[in-house]
Write a protein that holds these residues in place. Structure first.
Motif, short mmCIF file in Angstrom:
data_model
loop_
_atom_site.label_atom_id
_atom_site.label_comp_id
_atom_site.label_asym_id
_atom_site.label_seq_id
_atom_site.Cartn_x
_atom_site.Cartn_y
_atom_site.Cartn_z
N VAL A 9 47.13 -4.82 -19.24
CA VAL A 9 47.68 -3.65 -18.32
C VAL A 9 47.85 -3.78 -17.20
CG1 VAL A 9 46.58 -1.14 -18.07
CG2 VAL A 9 47.13 -2.45 -20.57
N ILE A 10 48.44 -3.35 -16.31
CA ILE A 10 47.98 -3.08 -14.80
C ILE A 10 47.59 -1.65 -14.33
CG2 ILE A 10 48.37 -3.79 -12.72
CD1 ILE A 10 48.98 -6.17 -14.60
N GLY A 11 45.85 -1.65 -13.87
CA GLY A 11 45.53 -0.30 -13.90
C GLY A 11 45.94 -0.20 -12.70
N VAL A 12 46.00 0.34 -12.05
CA VAL A 12 46.59 1.32 -10.58
C VAL A 12 45.89 2.13 -9.64
CG1 VAL A 12 48.31 1.75 -8.94
CG2 VAL A 12 48.89 0.38 -10.44
N ASP A 13 44.89 2.44 -9.17
CA ASP A 13 44.16 3.65 -7.98
C ASP A 13 44.78 3.66 -7.31
OD1 ASP A 13 42.55 5.07 -7.40
OD2 ASP A 13 41.28 3.88 -6.90
N THR A 14 45.52 4.72 -7.03
CA THR A 14 46.67 5.09 -6.28
C THR A 14 45.88 5.85 -5.04
OG1 THR A 14 47.75 7.27 -6.31
CG2 THR A 14 48.97 5.09 -7.42
N ARG A 16 47.47 7.87 -0.41
CA ARG A 16 47.69 7.71 0.36
C ARG A 16 48.51 6.51 0.74
NH1 ARG A 16 46.40 10.81 5.66
NH2 ARG A 16 46.18 8.60 5.87
N ASP A 17 47.39 5.78 1.43
CA ASP A 17 47.85 4.46 2.45
C ASP A 17 47.71 3.16 1.52
OD1 ASP A 17 48.88 5.48 4.68
OD2 ASP A 17 46.71 5.99 5.43
N THR A 18 47.09 2.98 0.73
CA THR A 18 46.55 2.00 0.09
C THR A 18 47.17 2.07 -1.65
OG1 THR A 18 44.25 2.41 -0.13
CG2 THR A 18 44.98 1.11 1.73
N LEU A 19 47.21 0.43 -2.72
CA LEU A 19 46.88 1.33 -3.65
C LEU A 19 46.18 -0.58 -3.83
CD1 LEU A 19 50.94 1.22 -4.31
CD2 LEU A 19 49.71 2.97 -4.85
N ALA A 20 45.24 -0.16 -5.14
CA ALA A 20 43.86 -1.30 -5.94
C ALA A 20 44.27 -0.92 -7.12
CB ALA A 20 42.78 -1.30 -5.99
N ALA A 21 44.59 -2.76 -7.96
CA ALA A 21 45.28 -3.02 -9.67
C ALA A 21 44.40 -3.56 -9.56
CB ALA A 21 47.12 -3.23 -9.17
N ALA A 22 44.03 -3.50 -10.90
CA ALA A 22 43.41 -5.17 -11.63
C ALA A 22 44.10 -4.55 -13.33
CB ALA A 22 42.21 -3.59 -12.31
N ALA A 23 44.19 -6.02 -13.24
CA ALA A 23 44.93 -6.69 -14.76
C ALA A 23 43.57 -6.99 -15.60
CB ALA A 23 45.42 -8.09 -14.18
N VAL A 24 44.30 -6.35 -16.89
CA VAL A 24 43.24 -6.30 -17.58
C VAL A 24 43.99 -6.91 -18.97
CG1 VAL A 24 41.75 -4.66 -19.17
CG2 VAL A 24 41.77 -4.24 -17.06
N THR A 25 43.53 -7.72 -19.90
CA THR A 25 43.94 -7.98 -21.50
C THR A 25 44.19 -6.81 -22.46
OG1 THR A 25 41.63 -8.75 -22.58
CG2 THR A 25 42.80 -10.34 -20.41
N ALA A 34 44.19 -6.77 -7.66
CA ALA A 34 44.65 -6.84 -6.28
C ALA A 34 44.98 -5.57 -4.57
CB ALA A 34 46.09 -7.06 -6.78
N GLU A 35 44.88 -5.49 -3.70
CA GLU A 35 45.36 -4.70 -3.25
C GLU A 35 46.28 -4.39 -2.57
OE1 GLU A 35 42.93 -1.97 0.76
OE2 GLU A 35 41.78 -2.87 -2.10
N ALA A 36 47.21 -3.45 -1.89
CA ALA A 36 48.34 -3.70 -1.11
C ALA A 36 48.53 -2.29 -0.95
CB ALA A 36 49.44 -4.36 -2.40
N ASP A 101 37.87 1.40 -5.83
CA ASP A 101 39.01 1.53 -5.91
C ASP A 101 39.10 0.55 -7.04
OD1 ASP A 101 39.36 3.32 -4.21
OD2 ASP A 101 39.94 2.35 -2.90
N ALA A 102 38.44 -0.36 -7.28
CA ALA A 102 38.70 -2.00 -8.06
C ALA A 102 37.82 -1.53 -9.49
CB ALA A 102 37.49 -3.49 -7.46
N LEU A 103 37.64 -0.65 -9.60
CA LEU A 103 36.54 -0.53 -10.46
C LEU A 103 37.85 0.64 -11.61
CD1 LEU A 103 32.78 -0.09 -9.99
CD2 LEU A 103 34.11 -1.92 -11.78
#
Length: 177
Positions: A9-14, A16-25, A34-36, A101-103
């Motif tokens: 699963v790719i979890g995303v904390d959204t 306004r200007d940034t997105l933080a994502a974490a890949a989890v088994t 990752a942050e984008a 955000d990563a957590l």
């Protein structure tokens, strides 16, 4: 259960200007972060990150699929990715509790792994257009009411000769005076 049909699963904390994502088994182990930016380029960066971390059967757990995550959700859906909505986390019970955000992204991914019922994002077509129309109208009505109330308050404290002229007139007549 979801974990039986996916590899991760790719979890995303959204935001306004940034997105933080974490890949989890599928069993909840964190693979990477990752942050984008919240833009078309950022959406592509997160998709590339996801393809690297979980190459095959994956699911996205996105917070705010109708607000800050709406653009990412639309992009991922167009790419054929499975997206489910994650509810915003509850506030920490005490002030000063650590948060990142990563957590939050890891929490989002793990939350859907343990969920009995997945929330599919709402479609954006006519339903979204109606929501925007109703929201805009409500805002306009509220602004008009506030402006009329302000005008009436000014009339109350105006000189008597002006108040006498405006007294008894409709709001529209008072506005155009």
């Amino acid at each position: 259960m979801l974990f039986e049909s996916i590899e991760g699963v790719i979890g995303v904390d959204t935001h306004r200007d940034t997105l933080a994502a974490a890949a989890v088994t599928a069993v909840g182990a964190t693979l990477g972060h990752a942050e984008a930016p919240a833009s078309a380029e950022g959406y592509q960066q997160l998709l590339d990150f996801a393809r690297t971390q979980v190459p095959d059967r994956r699911c996205w757990a996105v917070e705010g699929t109708s607000s800050y995550g709406a653009g990412l959700t639309a992009f991922l859906t167009e790419q054929g990715e499975r997206v489910v909505e994650v509810c915003r986390p509850k506030r920490p019970p005490r002030r000063g509790a650590r948060k990142s955000d990563a957590l939050d992204a890891v929490r989002a991914a793990r939350e859907i792994l343990s969920s009995d019922r997945l929330i599919e994002p709402r479609s954006r077509g006519q339903r979204e257009a109606l929501r925007v129309l109703l929201s805009t109208r409500a805002g306009a009505v509220s602004a008009r009411t506030a402006a009329i109330n302000h005008l009436k308050a000014l009339i109350v404290s105006a000189p008597e000769n002006l108040r006498a002229e405006l007294r008894g007139q409709t709001s529209d007549a008072q506005i155009s005076y």
